[in-house]
Design an enzyme around this catalytic site. Sequence first.
Site, mmCIF file in Angstrom:
data_model
loop_
_atom_site.group_PDB
_atom_site.id
_atom_site.type_symbol
_atom_site.label_atom_id
_atom_site.label_comp_id
_atom_site.label_asym_id
_atom_site.label_seq_id
_atom_site.Cartn_x
_atom_site.Cartn_y
_atom_site.Cartn_z
ATOM 1 N N CYS A 1 0.854 -1.166 0.000
ATOM 2 C CA CYS A 1 0.000 0.000 0.000
ATOM 3 C C CYS A 1 0.894 1.220 0.000
ATOM 4 O O CYS A 1 2.049 1.152 0.418
ATOM 5 C CB CYS A 1 -0.891 -0.060 1.240
ATOM 6 N N CYS B 1 3.106 2.064 2.846
ATOM 7 C CA CYS B 1 4.379 1.399 3.082
ATOM 8 C C CYS B 1 5.500 2.289 2.575
ATOM 9 O O CYS B 1 6.585 2.353 3.166
ATOM 10 C CB CYS B 1 4.433 0.078 2.339
ATOM 11 N N ASP C 1 8.478 26.171 -33.891
ATOM 12 C CA ASP C 1 9.554 26.591 -34.762
ATOM 13 C C ASP C 1 9.125 26.239 -36.188
ATOM 14 O O ASP C 1 8.380 25.295 -36.390
ATOM 15 C CB ASP C 1 10.823 25.821 -34.371
#
Length: 769
Positions: free
Chosen positions: A27, A30, A448
């Site tokens: 999870c 942790c 560009d």
Amino acid sequence: MTGVELSYNSYMNMLDEQQFQIRGMDCANCAATLEKGVAQLAGVGQCHVNFATEMMRVGGTVAPESVVARVRELGYDVAATDTPRDAAATPTPRFLAFLWQQRDTRLALLGAILILPGLLFNELLPFLGWEHPLLNVTSIAAMMVAGYPIAMSAWRALRINREININVLMTIASLGAVAIGAYTEGGLVMVLFAIGEALEGYTAQRARNAIRALMAVAPQEAVRRHVCVDCAEHLGQDGYTGGPCPFCPPSEQRVSVAALAVGDEIIVKPGERIPMDGVIISGASSVNQAPITGESMPVTKRLGDEVYAGAINLEGALILRVTHLAADNTISRVIQMVEEAQEKRAPAQRLVDRFARVYTPAVVALAVLVAAIPPLVWGQPFLNPDATTHGWLYRALALLVVACPCALVISTPVSLISAISNAARHGVLVKGGAFLEALAGVRVMAFDKTGTLTAGKPMVVMVRAVECRHSGNENCEPCDDLLALASAVEQRSEHPMAYALVQASAARGVQHRYAADDVTALVGRGVWGQVNGQRVTVGSHGYFDEELPHPQIDCLAAEEAAGNGQTPLLVSMGEDYLGYITVADTVRDSSRAAIQELKQAGIHHLIMLTGDNEATARQVGAEVGVTEVRAELLPAGKLQAIEALRQQYGPVAMVGDGINDAPALARADVGIAMGAAGTAQAMETADVALLSDDLSRLPFAVRLSRAAMRTIRVNVAISLGLKLAFMLLVLQGAGTMWMAVLADVGASLLVTLNGMRLLRRPTTLGDGH
Ligand code: ADP
Ligand code: MG
């Protein structure tokens, strides 16, 4: 958990950042526990753990052994990091089989079985009157079995990190429930939480596998062709003196791609996937490069062309010379960059993480107040008064459960990693969650011109010397000489236009007539150099208007050419004007389509920035459909233009080729480089890189980024909304503890699945084709 195989990124670079692949996180919490625990070690500067990729990065001078020891102490494990990236990701088993694989989840399963009688007869069907003291025993057993790993990691968090994490809260809540006689509730909290964690670990693993499966497309083996060189056996036979042996047939051998060296020759049969980046040294074929560049149309590849690992060879047999080691293949670098992209947290994620960090302590504080204030101040019941409403201690314990931020913490990273992986699969490399978020917020895009909107391969259209003897476009001696002079200077220039002039003079066979030295670029204006002691200048019309007189008639001719979308280049020697050359670049069809789609996607300001002259720029701009043209800009002018656009309209993306636009790309909120796959520079410098050599994937990238941000907002709303609802229910005495756990598990699952939808986004988005 399998073999305790250890390996560290490097013992040598202890000052640098170290990486560890973590195992055993269920999870997102942790990750926080690990971060905190490792950060407390002496010599650790910072520690960051990514739950989604299972990567831990540690900065500082700490020895890797102490990091690994601390990780183990906290109840997790470290896997070997330098094992080759697992190409054929091991398929995730079904959920029950997954539960059976690990001790902790097996215990959860056992706990679930033990809790069933209590759940049925005490909680769901109390009216049957089958409540029996024995049910309390099975419920407590369920709590102990499923809760053992949770209580252990709670204890570790307390002891090592001095931190009250969610495991601690769950343990307190369930022990508290037992203490007030709610045995089944206590068991349910632990069982549901353990199952929920397992489920979260399971979906996370599926997400990771889905992502690797998308990316890992290059074969792990190749057929190496070996030609016998300087054959000792046949040397001297039939006048053979060395080099490739005419007697030995080339041998073929199937080898692992990791065993191939740069320069090796490999054979790719029709229909096979190309195993390595390489150059074709024999054969021709069409190649489907979709896995790398996202281009759906096959590309023709001939002798000398480059091909990429992971692409599919269609009809021809090819022999390739390997150009990169397996680990440096374009696809490997893309995978690596995608994994690194997770580490650059998006602002949205940082906000969520920060909120989660204050959320839990705040709810715990609230729980303490809830247990204390109403009974003390208003004389409300501390323990259960009757069966319908709960006492304030119970409510406080339930609040501890509500304090779990799991769903909230997982809501953003799953969405980001899914979107970034999806983009990469379609040839768009997003180098961090932050850039995905920035892209979603872009209001204006600057492009560009040369090499981005146009093909970037200009051709000479006309050469006209002052002394030209023809009226049409036939070659004549003075014109050839003009081209020869100009190309002598351009030979030393890297501008695309220079390339056009050099090519044209080669076509006329005059490229060696002159040689130039002291060549200097007049950036954004032209170039000059010394030829036979005289200064030869090739430059824009604007530059000549300022610096060098030229006849009215050429001025008009140059303007006319510009009006047709060509670029006139004027040439002088010393103070003498010699003539002009016009050059034209073609607009890509894909640019026009991309600009159109971007407009539909709601980006209303599409601006072309160019150093070319106003008239040419307007013509090209009209052809591609940009909304605005800013011409005759020197490089510094492009930077100013980016700034001005940001002030005028908001966040700006700049799209360029990444080579001569680097400063403007860096200045924009999002720098997008376009370049054929493998253009290392474009991939390295930009925030977002388009791997195909055109703009066709840009609208897709914009839409995907917005979908990702939308998903994140929805996920945050779901997880916060559910928390708030339960908090209110619990405070009123209506919400039960186990329902609060269930809601959290459900919310985590919901936001994970919702985030994973971004993996499959193009089917609903339209992918630009
Ligand atoms: P762009 O913005 O389109 O990439 P640049 O800023 O590179 O263009 O160049 C602007 C103009 O300067 C060109 O259109 C051309 O007229 C002139 N120029 C730049 N470099 C050269 C060169 N090597 N030879 C001739 N003209 C050049
Ligand atoms: Mg340019």
